[in-house]
Scaffold this motif. Structure first.
Motif, PDB file in Angstrom:
ATOM      1  N   MET A 205       0.841  -1.196   0.000  1.00 19.97           N
ATOM      2  CA  MET A 205       0.000   0.000   0.000  1.00 19.97           C
ATOM      3  C   MET A 205       0.878   1.249   0.000  1.00 19.97           C
ATOM      4  O   MET A 205       1.942   1.273   0.602  1.00 19.97           O
ATOM      5  CB  MET A 205      -0.899   0.018   1.244  1.00 19.97           C
ATOM      6  CG  MET A 205      -1.785  -1.193   1.384  1.00 19.97           C
ATOM      7  SD  MET A 205      -2.724  -1.139   2.926  1.00 19.97           S
ATOM      8  CE  MET A 205      -3.264  -2.846   3.030  1.00 19.97           C
ATOM      9  N   THR A 206       0.407   2.296  -0.670  1.00 23.12           N
ATOM     10  CA  THR A 206       1.120   3.568  -0.685  1.00 23.12           C
ATOM     11  C   THR A 206       0.217   4.663  -0.132  1.00 23.12           C
ATOM     12  O   THR A 206      -1.007   4.552  -0.160  1.00 23.12           O
ATOM     13  CB  THR A 206       1.567   3.929  -2.110  1.00 23.12           C
ATOM     14  OG1 THR A 206       0.421   3.895  -2.980  1.00 23.12           O
ATOM     15  CG2 THR A 206       2.598   2.945  -2.615  1.00 23.12           C
ATOM     16  N   LEU A 207       0.850   5.710   0.378  1.00 23.08           N
ATOM     17  CA  LEU A 207       0.120   6.832   0.950  1.00 23.08           C
ATOM     18  C   LEU A 207      -0.076   7.925  -0.087  1.00 23.08           C
ATOM     19  O   LEU A 207       0.782   8.159  -0.931  1.00 23.08           O
ATOM     20  CB  LEU A 207       0.882   7.410   2.152  1.00 23.08           C
ATOM     21  CG  LEU A 207       0.978   6.529   3.402  1.00 23.08           C
ATOM     22  CD1 LEU A 207       1.847   7.206   4.446  1.00 23.08           C
ATOM     23  CD2 LEU A 207      -0.388   6.260   3.978  1.00 23.08           C
ATOM     24  N   VAL A 208      -1.207   8.572  -0.024  1.00 25.75           N
ATOM     25  CA  VAL A 208      -1.452   9.752  -0.856  1.00 25.75           C
ATOM     26  C   VAL A 208      -1.854  10.897   0.069  1.00 25.75           C
ATOM     27  O   VAL A 208      -2.474  10.694   1.100  1.00 25.75           O
ATOM     28  CB  VAL A 208      -2.570   9.502  -1.890  1.00 25.75           C
ATOM     29  CG1 VAL A 208      -2.122   8.493  -2.910  1.00 25.75           C
ATOM     30  CG2 VAL A 208      -3.853   9.021  -1.216  1.00 25.75           C
ATOM     31  N   GLU A 209      -1.430  12.103  -0.318  1.00 23.21           N
ATOM     32  CA  GLU A 209      -1.744  13.275   0.492  1.00 23.21           C
ATOM     33  C   GLU A 209      -3.181  13.708   0.238  1.00 23.21           C
ATOM     34  O   GLU A 209      -3.560  13.980  -0.901  1.00 23.21           O
ATOM     35  CB  GLU A 209      -0.798  14.427   0.142  1.00 23.21           C
ATOM     36  CG  GLU A 209      -1.037  15.672   0.986  1.00 23.21           C
ATOM     37  CD  GLU A 209      -0.075  16.790   0.610  1.00 23.21           C
ATOM     38  OE1 GLU A 209      -0.236  17.910   1.122  1.00 23.21           O
ATOM     39  OE2 GLU A 209       0.833  16.529  -0.198  1.00 23.21           O
ATOM     40  N   PRO A 210      -4.019  13.748   1.295  1.00 20.29           N
ATOM     41  CA  PRO A 210      -5.407  14.176   1.088  1.00 20.29           C
ATOM     42  C   PRO A 210      -5.447  15.628   0.603  1.00 20.29           C
ATOM     43  O   PRO A 210      -4.714  16.481   1.085  1.00 20.29           O
ATOM     44  CB  PRO A 210      -6.032  14.041   2.489  1.00 20.29           C
ATOM     45  CG  PRO A 210      -5.093  13.184   3.266  1.00 20.29           C
ATOM     46  CD  PRO A 210      -3.733  13.420   2.693  1.00 20.29           C
ATOM     47  N   MET A 211      -6.305  15.888  -0.356  1.00 21.35           N
ATOM     48  CA  MET A 211      -6.438  17.231  -0.902  1.00 21.35           C
ATOM     49  C   MET A 211      -7.504  18.008  -0.132  1.00 21.35           C
ATOM     50  O   MET A 211      -8.543  17.471   0.228  1.00 21.35           O
ATOM     51  CB  MET A 211      -6.826  17.162  -2.383  1.00 21.35           C
ATOM     52  CG  MET A 211      -5.700  16.687  -3.279  1.00 21.35           C
ATOM     53  SD  MET A 211      -4.327  17.867  -3.362  1.00 21.35           S
ATOM     54  CE  MET A 211      -5.120  19.234  -4.178  1.00 21.35           C
ATOM     55  N   ASP A 212      -7.205  19.270   0.104  1.00 19.70           N
ATOM     56  CA  ASP A 212      -8.166  20.160   0.738  1.00 19.70           C
ATOM     57  C   ASP A 212      -9.315  20.405  -0.240  1.00 19.70           C
ATOM     58  O   ASP A 212      -9.090  20.830  -1.378  1.00 19.70           O
ATOM     59  CB  ASP A 212      -7.469  21.482   1.078  1.00 19.70           C
ATOM     60  CG  ASP A 212      -8.383  22.436   1.839  1.00 19.70           C
ATOM     61  OD1 ASP A 212      -9.578  22.143   1.968  1.00 19.70           O
ATOM     62  OD2 ASP A 212      -7.886  23.487   2.296  1.00 19.70           O
ATOM     63  N   PRO A 213     -10.587  20.128   0.162  1.00 23.43           N
ATOM     64  CA  PRO A 213     -11.720  20.348  -0.757  1.00 23.43           C
ATOM     65  C   PRO A 213     -11.774  21.771  -1.286  1.00 23.43           C
ATOM     66  O   PRO A 213     -12.124  21.999  -2.448  1.00 23.43           O
ATOM     67  CB  PRO A 213     -12.941  20.019   0.110  1.00 23.43           C
ATOM     68  CG  PRO A 213     -12.426  19.099   1.164  1.00 23.43           C
ATOM     69  CD  PRO A 213     -11.025  19.551   1.432  1.00 23.43           C
ATOM     70  N   LEU A 214     -11.421  22.755  -0.437  1.00 20.14           N
ATOM     71  CA  LEU A 214     -11.424  24.138  -0.895  1.00 20.14           C
ATOM     72  C   LEU A 214     -10.362  24.363  -1.965  1.00 20.14           C
ATOM     73  O   LEU A 214     -10.574  25.110  -2.928  1.00 20.14           O
ATOM     74  CB  LEU A 214     -11.197  25.081   0.287  1.00 20.14           C
ATOM     75  CG  LEU A 214     -12.313  25.108   1.341  1.00 20.14           C
ATOM     76  CD1 LEU A 214     -11.943  26.034   2.479  1.00 20.14           C
ATOM     77  CD2 LEU A 214     -13.630  25.531   0.710  1.00 20.14           C
ATOM     78  N   ALA A 215      -9.195  23.701  -1.778  1.00 19.62           N
ATOM     79  CA  ALA A 215      -8.136  23.831  -2.781  1.00 19.62           C
ATOM     80  C   ALA A 215      -8.562  23.206  -4.103  1.00 19.62           C
ATOM     81  O   ALA A 215      -8.290  23.741  -5.177  1.00 19.62           O
ATOM     82  CB  ALA A 215      -6.847  23.189  -2.279  1.00 19.62           C
ATOM     83  N   ILE A 216      -9.244  22.054  -4.027  1.00 16.00           N
ATOM     84  CA  ILE A 216      -9.736  21.401  -5.243  1.00 16.00           C
ATOM     85  C   ILE A 216     -10.738  22.298  -5.957  1.00 16.00           C
ATOM     86  O   ILE A 216     -10.704  22.451  -7.185  1.00 16.00           O
ATOM     87  CB  ILE A 216     -10.372  20.042  -4.893  1.00 16.00           C
ATOM     88  CG1 ILE A 216      -9.302  19.080  -4.346  1.00 16.00           C
ATOM     89  CG2 ILE A 216     -11.047  19.435  -6.110  1.00 16.00           C
ATOM     90  CD1 ILE A 216      -9.861  17.765  -3.880  1.00 16.00           C
ATOM     91  N   GLU A 217     -11.651  22.897  -5.174  1.00 11.21           N
ATOM     92  CA  GLU A 217     -12.636  23.791  -5.762  1.00 11.21           C
ATOM     93  C   GLU A 217     -11.961  24.994  -6.428  1.00 11.21           C
ATOM     94  O   GLU A 217     -12.357  25.427  -7.518  1.00 11.21           O
ATOM     95  CB  GLU A 217     -13.620  24.258  -4.686  1.00 11.21           C
ATOM     96  CG  GLU A 217     -14.733  25.136  -5.222  1.00 11.21           C
ATOM     97  CD  GLU A 217     -15.725  25.527  -4.138  1.00 11.21           C
ATOM     98  OE1 GLU A 217     -16.634  26.316  -4.436  1.00 11.21           O
ATOM     99  OE2 GLU A 217     -15.568  25.055  -2.993  1.00 11.21           O
TER     100      GLU A 217
END
Length: 380
Positions: A205-217
């Motif tokens: 398994m590898t880790l991914v950095e969760p994205m800020d929903p506001l940043a995605i928007e």
């Protein structure tokens, strides 16, 4: 009661630990493995430890559910050393639960460690094979408690070598529900395990950095804005192509001595500059992680367009001391400039950083804590 409570706490901690991470490679067909085990088993009591040991071998198929929890189905058979004429005199098939103690207490970094320790507990089915001249065959339930000392090898961590000490109890005879050490055996195994490839391209398994929903928007809004600009440019190019075609026609008419009066109006289309906005926390000039993509767009563009320059204007909200906010506005502009220079190697003479002091361009005070970077494309 205390043991059950402690085990419950460990399982709860493991669940919380896994849920706190964003993982890739966790589909149903990910993280399966197969292993070959071999070693010896000897009675725990009332027998010489090494002289009474006999060989066992078998296979194990398992799955890692999370970096902490896993399970496996293990089959072991004992090599016959009795008077019975059978080649293998017993069989044990057990379902094992596993807990990775390194990942439970030390966290998972996205790659298996070189050395890891697992706690193992399982329940299984046992069967003794006997020739009729020696005695009757028997079926019974077993439990297993032990550990697995794992060495994860190779750059891809696809192969694991393990040492697996355990104690195995037979649950038969008088009071079969009790764990009687006199009806137990010490199991010493060594094994080699192969981890199959996952959907993420790795064997783990590898880790991914969760994205800020506001940043995605914000990124989506910027993408839509850029698409709109592309449409405007496409329209300008189409109009320019039409003008070129018209001029070519007029040139051809002149060459053919077919003069005609031509009235032509050329309209200049002003292309809007590209902008990127970086927001800051109250009283801070440190760029938050969620805003790094906004700086990255400027840095990548300037690297791809060496003639481009940028003007960065820093602002502060009306809250607080005026003199401090003026300095803070300059510091926010300088912070964006510093990241462009250090991370993207943009020359300082291509960057202008200005502190514009406080502003109320937005009705929400917190939105005024920004730096606005405006690109000058300089395509000529």
């Amino acid at each position: 009661m205390k043991k059950g409570f402690f085990l419950g706490l460990l399982l709860t901690a493991a669940s919380l630990h896994v849920n706190a991470q964003a993982l890739m490679g966790t589909n149903f067909f990910d993280n399966w493995y197969v292993g070959l085990n071999g070693g010896g088993i000897t009675p725990t009591t009332h027998a010489p430890f090494w002289k009474s040991m006999r060989g066992i071998t078998g296979l194990e198929i398992g799955k890692q559910v999370s970096p902490v929890l896993g399970f496996s189905l293990q089959g072991l058979t004992g090599i016959n050393t009795t008077k019975s004429k059978t080649a293998f005199d017993d069989l044990n098939i057990s379902f094992n639960g596993k807990m990775n103690l390194n990942n439970l207490f030390g966290g998972y970094n996205g790659v298996p460690r070189l050395f890891e320790v697992e706690a193992v507990a399982g329940v299984g089915y046992g069967h003794n094979f006997q020739s009729q001249a020696v005695g009757d065959e028997r079926n019974y339930i077993t439990t297993r408690f032990g550990s697995s000392l794992n060495f994860n090898l190779g750059e891809s961590k696809a192969v694991t070598l393990s040492l697996k000490p355990a104690i195995v109890y037979r649950l038969d005879g008088d009071r079969p529900q009790a764990l009687n050490v006199n009806r137990s055996k010490i199991e010493l195994l060594a094994g080699v395990t192969y981890h199959f490839g996952n959907s993420n391209g790795e064997h783990y398994m590898t880790l991914v950095e969760p994205m800020d929903p506001l940043a995605i928007e914000a990124v989506n809004d910027k993408v839509n804005h850029l698409r709109g600009e592309i449409q405007v440019r496409d329209q300008a190019l189409a109009e320019g192509a039409a003008v070129i075609q018209q001029l070519q026609t007029q040139l051809q008419n002149c060459q053919n001595n077919q003069p005609e009066e031509v009235a032509m109006v050329v309209e200049q289309t002003q292309v809007r500059s590209l902008e990127s906005m970086v927001t800051f926390n109250l009283g801070s000039s440190v760029i938050p992680n969620s805003q790094i993509p906004n700086v990255e767009r400027i840095g990548i563009y300037m690297k791809n367009h060496p003639a481009s320059t940028v003007v960065i204007k820093g602002y502060a909200s009306p809250d607080g001391n005026l003199e401090f906010n003026q300095k803070l506005a300059q510091a926010r502009a300088e912070s964006v400039k510093a990241m462009l220079m250090k991370k993207y190697n943009i020359s300082a003479d291509r960057i202008t950083a200005k502190g514009e002091g406080i502003t109320d361009m937005f009705s929400e005070p917190a939105w005024n804590r920004v730096s606005i970077a405006t690109l000058n494309e300089n395509n000529n």
